[in-house]
Design an enzyme around this catalytic site. Structure first.
Site, PDB file in Angstrom:
ATOM      1  CE  LYS A 141      -3.574  -2.446   1.042  1.00  0.00           C
ATOM      2  NZ  LYS A 141      -4.876  -2.687   0.013  1.00  0.00           N
ATOM      3  CG  HIS A 260      -7.425  -9.864  -6.061  1.00  0.00           C
ATOM      4  ND1 HIS A 260      -8.808  -9.325  -6.005  1.00  0.00           N
ATOM      5  CD2 HIS A 260      -6.850  -9.376  -4.855  1.00  0.00           C
ATOM      6  CE1 HIS A 260      -9.000  -8.593  -5.262  1.00  0.00           C
ATOM      7  NE2 HIS A 260      -7.973  -8.483  -4.560  1.00  0.00           N
ATOM      8  NE  ARG A 261     -12.847 -12.870  -2.098  1.00  0.00           N
ATOM      9  CZ  ARG A 261     -13.865 -13.310  -1.377  1.00  0.00           C
ATOM     10  NH1 ARG A 261     -14.743 -14.043  -1.648  1.00  0.00           N
ATOM     11  NH2 ARG A 261     -13.856 -12.564  -0.024  1.00  0.00           N
TER      12      ARG A 261
END
Length: 441
Positions: A141, A260-261
């Site tokens: 991040k 990743h969903r």
């Protein structure tokens, strides 16, 4: 046959039998009128059949309709075709107020036409030489806006501190502030530096998702040339055709594949309309992926414990019994298709570690983004705090202690000899995400 369980909400005045039959017909051979070409084939052989209807407990006008589809309706090895048939048109049906696909049973004969995950759980552990504990990850991040050099620095700090993996966020592809090739190079450098210092194998999920399949494979090829162990794909936004292509490339070239969903909640969040995530999880195991995000039960994202564990078992185990208390409508035999590691990610921190270890067990990836990078002393101490907390929980469990009951005490004991963990415990002691789950049985 492929069996499907639909949650049907008919329009007022439409009997459930008629609604169930309409779903079966529209998702197989039916159309709105009789056509003369019906006589040129055996409709009895090819049509979907609604073979059972039951009311949903506690809901006035909802029913579970069970539909069987003959296997000949589907192309072998194609999740794309399977979904086009079963959920393609029928969700816009006027006779229904809402429709949700709750579960699918994929018969062994059809499962056998899929490659499945590029490597699976055991091969991944052998590649990484990591056994007997969950794997630890961290999403870098801020997800957007860092330069490639600063991004690589953050990756290095996290891996040096004791994490197994770091991760590109799902929307990091190749933007003006950080082109994919620059990111791949700086992350590979960070990996090798951290490996040399720690003596452990490290990975960074390099997101290969792109606007075209050709560009996606080009990025995966570059990752392989750099010698990194794993790449990543957003399987719902990228599509099943792209995902299966990448999974085949990864198996042929020794790359692990993290999935990743992104976009899943658009499809699965509503209780009465859409597709339940357990169906999307089964589809991913067939299409191919070594990891997939599965919710955390305890963090900031949706997920009720029994339901989450139901589809976590569908991802990992070879044979899963029907269990309606966990939302599993059909017994599923995967006939030795490799398993997928569930990834717990989203709003989790060191105080969640005992619960996560107890809920997900060893075959999982626990991913702390803010829970690593938000440490007051920096990324590496944040990684140290998570690794110490995990090792303490695994040791306590192996000694026979009850993580659910004694979790906080185990973390406090460990923090006495780890200043990094003590600082993390202090920062996150008050943070909770307590909302009712939408997805209940």
């Amino acid at each position: 046959d492929i069996l499907a369980a639909f949650r049907v909400t008919p329009q007022p005045g439409v009997p459930p039998e008629e609604a169930g039959a309409a779903v079966a017909a529209e998702s197989s051979t039916g159309t709105w009128t009789t056509v003369w070409t019906d006589g040129l084939t055996s409709l009895d052989r090819y049509k979907g059949r609604c073979y059972h209807i039951e009311p949903v407990a506690g809901e006035e006008s909802q029913f579970i309709a069970y539909v069987a589809y003959p296997l000949d309706l589907f192309e072998e090895g194609s999740v794309t075709n399977m979904f086009t048939s079963i959920v393609g048109n029928v969700f816009g049906f006027k006779a229904l107020r809402a429709l949700r696909l709750e579960d699918l049973r994929i018969p062994p004969a059809y499962v056998k036409t899929f490659q499945g995950p590029p490597h699976g759980i055991q091969v991944e552990r052998d590649k990484l030489n990591k056994y007997g504990r969950p794997l630890l990850g961290c999403t870098i991040k801020p997800k957007l806006g860092l330069s490639a050099k600063n991004y690589g620095r953050a990756v290095y700090e996290c891996l040096r501190g004791g994490l197994d993996f770091t991760k590109d966020d799902e929307n990091v592809n190749s933007q003006p502030f950080m082109r994919w090739r620059d990111r791949f190079l700086f992350c590979a450098e960070a990996l090798y530096k951290a490996q040399a210092e720690t003596g452990e194998i490290k990975g960074h999920y390099l997101n290969a998702t792109a606007g075209t399949c050709e560009e996606m494979i080009k990025r995966a090829v570059f990752a392989r040339e750099l010698g990194v162990p794993i790449v990543m794909h957003d399987y719902l936004t990228g599509g099943f055709t792209a995902n299966t292509s990448l999974a085949h490339y990864c198996r042929d070239n020794g790359l692990l594949l993290h999935i990743h969903r992104a976009m899943h909640a658009v499809i699965d969040r509503q209780k009465n309309h859409g597709i339940h995530f357990r169906v999307l999880a089964k589809a991913l195991r067939m299409s191919g992926g070594d990891h997939i995000h599965s919710g955390t039960v305890v963090g900031k994202l949706e997920g009720e414990r029994e339901i989450t564990l139901g589809f976590v078992d569908l991802l990992r185990d070879d044979f899963i019994e029907k269990d309606r208390s966990r939302g599993i409508y059909f017994t599923q035999d995967w006939v030795s298709l490799p398993g997928v590691l569930p990834v717990a990610s989203g709003g989790i921190h060191v105080w969640h570690m005992p619960a996560l270890t107890e809920i997900f067990g060893d075959d999982s990836v626990l991913q702390f983004g803010g829970g690593t990078l938000g440490h007051p002393w920096g990324n590496a101490p944040g990684a140290v705090a998570n690794r110490v907390a995990l090792e303490a929980c695994v040791q306590a469990r192996n000694e026979g202690r009850d993580l659910a009951r004694e979790g906080n005490e185990i973390i406090r004991e460990a923090s006495k000899w780890s200043p990094e963990l003590a600082a993390a415990c202090e920062v996150w002691k008050e943070i909770k995400f307590e909302f009712e789950a939408m997805d209940t049985l």
